[in-house]
Design a protein around this motif. Structure first.
Motif, short mmCIF file in Angstrom:
data_model
loop_
_atom_site.label_atom_id
_atom_site.label_comp_id
_atom_site.label_asym_id
_atom_site.label_seq_id
_atom_site.Cartn_x
_atom_site.Cartn_y
_atom_site.Cartn_z
N LYS A 66 44.66 34.25 44.74
CA LYS A 66 43.74 35.45 44.04
C LYS A 66 43.83 36.93 44.61
N VAL A 67 44.07 37.51 43.48
CA VAL A 67 44.78 39.01 43.38
C VAL A 67 43.62 40.38 42.82
N LYS A 68 43.34 41.15 44.08
CA LYS A 68 42.54 42.24 43.45
C LYS A 68 43.05 42.73 42.82
N ALA A 69 41.57 42.83 41.18
CA ALA A 69 41.94 43.27 39.87
C ALA A 69 41.03 44.10 39.30
N LYS A 70 40.58 44.95 39.04
CA LYS A 70 39.47 45.42 38.47
C LYS A 70 39.41 45.42 36.63
N TYR A 71 38.81 45.04 36.17
CA TYR A 71 38.67 44.93 34.37
C TYR A 71 37.08 43.96 34.12
N LYS A 84 35.03 42.35 36.68
CA LYS A 84 35.24 41.44 37.12
C LYS A 84 36.21 42.13 38.67
N ASP A 85 37.06 41.24 39.57
CA ASP A 85 37.76 42.10 40.69
C ASP A 85 38.39 41.67 41.63
N GLU A 86 38.84 40.25 41.13
CA GLU A 86 39.65 39.32 41.40
C GLU A 86 40.36 38.54 39.87
N VAL A 87 41.84 38.32 40.42
CA VAL A 87 42.19 36.97 39.21
C VAL A 87 42.87 36.25 39.82
N LEU A 88 43.32 35.45 39.57
CA LEU A 88 44.20 34.37 39.95
C LEU A 88 45.81 33.96 39.58
N VAL A 89 46.79 34.29 40.50
CA VAL A 89 47.84 34.48 39.94
C VAL A 89 49.05 33.46 40.41
N LEU A 90 49.29 32.65 39.86
CA LEU A 90 50.95 32.22 39.88
C LEU A 90 52.30 32.65 39.52
N ASP A 91 52.90 32.11 40.95
CA ASP A 91 54.32 33.28 40.84
C ASP A 91 55.24 31.66 40.15
N PRO A 92 56.22 32.18 39.72
CA PRO A 92 57.46 31.25 38.72
C PRO A 92 57.84 31.06 40.23
N GLU A 93 58.37 31.63 41.09
CA GLU A 93 59.33 31.93 42.13
C GLU A 93 59.00 30.50 43.78
N ASP A 94 57.77 30.96 43.30
CA ASP A 94 56.61 30.03 44.41
C ASP A 94 56.70 28.62 43.68
N VAL A 95 56.35 28.16 42.18
CA VAL A 95 56.04 26.90 41.63
C VAL A 95 57.43 26.44 40.83
#
Length: 662
Positions: A285-290, A307-318
């Motif tokens: 989860k990353v803090k992000a206002k939208y 809204k105040d957060e969004v889920l982030v995937l990093d291809p380097e991790d997966v």
């Protein structure tokens, strides 16, 4: 006169003459000959065969044209305020334009997608992107109105958007500019671009029943620019393909510094695998206002939720989610043919068109046939993935769409033409000049699994010579081609609202019988509706005055109002009592700093008005509604602040609400 001055003057005269003559290409009038006029003629009272939903560019709106006639049917308010309808001005619609930056009354609308089922248009929803303040809108195609807008965090320049998966599971939005993520942004040097900036690919889930959108996850990607994208089809339906440029990671003078490498990339994303990982708890989860804005057709009112957060995937991790396909430099379009096997790249600075094979891509991934890595992402071997190259097709290829017969059509900005070629053999079949610098093109259904073909429209950026001059800037334009035969035939030029980028064309038969004609007043749950003249009233709440008002041919109730004072905030809650198709009423107040309202049958809208002077102020209907439209008016008396003039209101012989009749 010196020879130099004489020569300069002569060249200026010749240049001026050239401009005056119009510098028209050969065959500029060819569309007027033969049966072209007959092919675009739609007789009075008849319908066009197709709807074309066309981006409005810097107008922020969406235009609807009939094809083949080229008639403008309607402009749909989406990302910009619209005085004609009161969109963004009425109290109910203002929340639709709310963002994390506050109320933003304009937009830059570039691309469109129609919802799909099994890779074919289902005609339920239209999705539109907004480039500047990154947003995606969903329009309801039963009412041709904006139903929802969601802001895209961690993004800048929402250009590679809003492209849709083949069962409308996701609408995808890729950032044009890489920027620091919201939780990493701040006072950092621009020169830290390569280390501190990131791209974001946003996957917006679409509810299969209601269509309501929600951000499911974002992919955090290397700091490059993303231009366009398309989903796979058939065998490639679990993948998305994004064009990526500025792999040099330049942050200044991109026309030079982002054109150093011979090849940039098409990014291939296994979105089904990513969605499954998210479902099983992957990501952070990353803090992000939208903002998320939704219009309720029952209450006729929009709400805006931050809204105040969004889920982030990093291809380097997966690993195994993302791969790069080398593509000739500065690619614009990434287009997938109807079979789902071929991916076409369009390098704007290339002299060829590469066509990639999805089957070969999977084989290269399985065999780890890589050229190396780019920021931890495997780069596939170009030759291993390549189906072949279209040689010498034209200059400045941008965008490709397809018919149902195995043919592709590519727009060329520099050489100003549309080129038809065969996807399997890569042979050029035909080319036709567009007489303009053409950008996108649209084949009817050309981005779906089952194109309708028949018509192609080129959406053009520059309109010199083809229309009556109207000052320094000419309107943008479109050109309609018949593609039913082996050779393309130019049928029609028609102006557009500016600036058109992309469009989608759907048969009218898929939409025309689904149209909502009225809002049922019995289902109107607006908190301040008046469902009949007997329900009209005025309520004072401190310095706020709420006027429950009705409109019907051809009078306003109430049409005489007293007791309004300087310092009051006045809210006209206006309900259209008509229950007949195409009988809107308008409403406004003299000197209103808002727009007028356009109130559809059975609908309620609110106009906020703050009087700025003592006196008599007219109110009236702004939309011609009947022979006695001019008589549909009234007056508001504004008294000084502190006045003891009581609230009094009425229409005709009756005094609604039991108040004193005027």
């Amino acid at each position: 006169m010196s020879y130099f001055n004489f020569k300069t003057g002569l060249m200026s005269i010749l240049a001026g003459s050239f401009i005056m003559l119009g510098c028209k290409p050969k065959s500029a009038g060819s569309a007027a000959s033969g049966d072209a006029a007959q092919k675009v003629y739609v007789a009075p009272g008849e319908y066009d065969e197709f709807y074309s939903f066309t981006s409005g560019g810097f107008s922020g709106q969406v235009a609807v044209y009939g094809i083949p006639s080229g008639r403008l049917l309607k402009v749909l308010p989406v990302f910009s305020v619209d005085p004609e309808t009161g969109y963004g001005f009425s109290e109910e619609s203002r929340p639709m334009l709310n963002t994390s930056h506050g109320f933003v009354p304009w937009g830059d609308q570039h691309h469109l997608s129609i919802s799909q089922t099994n890779g074919e248009y289902d005609g339920r929803w239209l999705f539109a992107n907004e480039n500047n303040t990154p947003r995606v809108a969903r329009l309801d195609l039963t009412t041709f109105t904006t139903a929802e807008i969601i802001e895209i965090p961690n993004s800048a320049g929402n250009h590679s958007s809003p492209f849709i998966t083949d069962n409308s599971e996701y609408v995808v939005a890729g950032t044009r500019f890489s920027v620091p993520f919201d939780d990493e942004n701040g006072d950092i040097p621009i020169a830290s671009y390569a280390d501190k900036f990131s791209g974001a690919l946003t996957f917006i889930a679409v509810d299969p029943e209601s269509g309501e959108m929600s951000i499911d996850f974002q992919l955090k990607t290397p700091p490059v620019n993303y231009d366009l994208s398309h989903t796979g089809k058939g065998p490639s339906s679990g993948w998305f393909f994004f064009t990526s440029y500025n792999t040099e990671k330049a942050h200044t003078l991109l026309e030079v510094n982002a054109s150093q490498r011979d090849k940039d990339f098409i990014m291939a994303v296994n979105w089904k695998k990513a969605a499954e990982l998210v479902k099983n708890g992957a990501g952070r989860k990353v803090k992000a206002k939208y903002a998320h804005n939704v219009f309720d057709t029952k209450t006729h009112t929009a709400t805006s939720t931050m809204k105040d957060e969004v889920l982030v995937l990093d291809p380097e991790d997966v690993k195994g989610l993302v791969y790069y396909i080398p593509c000739p430099k500065s690619p614009h379009g990434a287009d997938v043919d109807p079979t789902g096997e071929y991916i076409v790249g369009s390098g704007k600075l290339a002299s060829l068109i590469p066509v990639f094979s999805f089957a070969k891509m999977l084989k290269a991934i399985e065999g780890k046939n890589f050229e190396g890595e780019f920021d931890g992402v495997p780069v596939l071997n170009y030759e291993a993935v390549l189906h072949g190259e279209v040689q010498k097709p034209g200059l400045g290829p941008l965008h490709t769409e397809f018919d149902a017969n195995g043919n592709a059509y590519t727009s060329f900005f520099v050489s100003s033409e549309v080129v038809k070629w065969n996807v399997k053999t890569l042979e050029i079949i035909d080319r036709q000049p567009t007489f303009y610098s053409t950008g996108h093109l649209t084949v009817a259904g050309g981005d779906s699994k089952s194109p309708y073909g028949k018509y192609l429209v080129a959406w053009n950026k520059i309109s010199k010579d083809r229309y009556l001059p109207v000052g320094p800037e000419l309107g943008q334009s479109a050109q309609l081609f018949d593609i039913s035969g082996e050779k393309m035939q130019l049928l029609l030029d028609f102006p557009t609202i500016g600036e058109p980028h992309y469009a989608v064309m759907i048969p009218a038969s898929k939409l025309v019988d689904k149209q909502k004609r009225i809002y049922d007043i019995n289902e109107n749950n607006h908190p301040r509706v008046a469902k009949g003249e007997e329900e009209t009233k005025i309520v004072r709440e401190g310095n706020k005055v709420h006027i429950y008002m009705t409109l019907i041919r051809t009078h306003i109730t109430p049409d005489n109002i007293e007791g309004i004072k300087l310092g009051d905030e006045v809210y006209f809650h206006v309900t259209n009592l008509e229950q007949d198709w195409d009988l809107p009423h308008g409403f406004t107040v003299k000197g209103s700093q808002n727009a007028e309202l356009l109130v559809l049958p059975g609908e309620t809208k609110t106009l906020k008005w703050t009087p700025d002077r003592v006196g008599i102020v007219p109110i009236y209907c702004t939309d011609f509604c009947s022979a006695l439209h001019q008589e549909m008016q009234g007056y508001v008396r504004v008294s000084p602040a502190g006045s003891n003039v009581p609230l009094k209101y009425g229409t005709g012989d009756k005094a609604p609400g039991g108040e004193q009749n005027l």
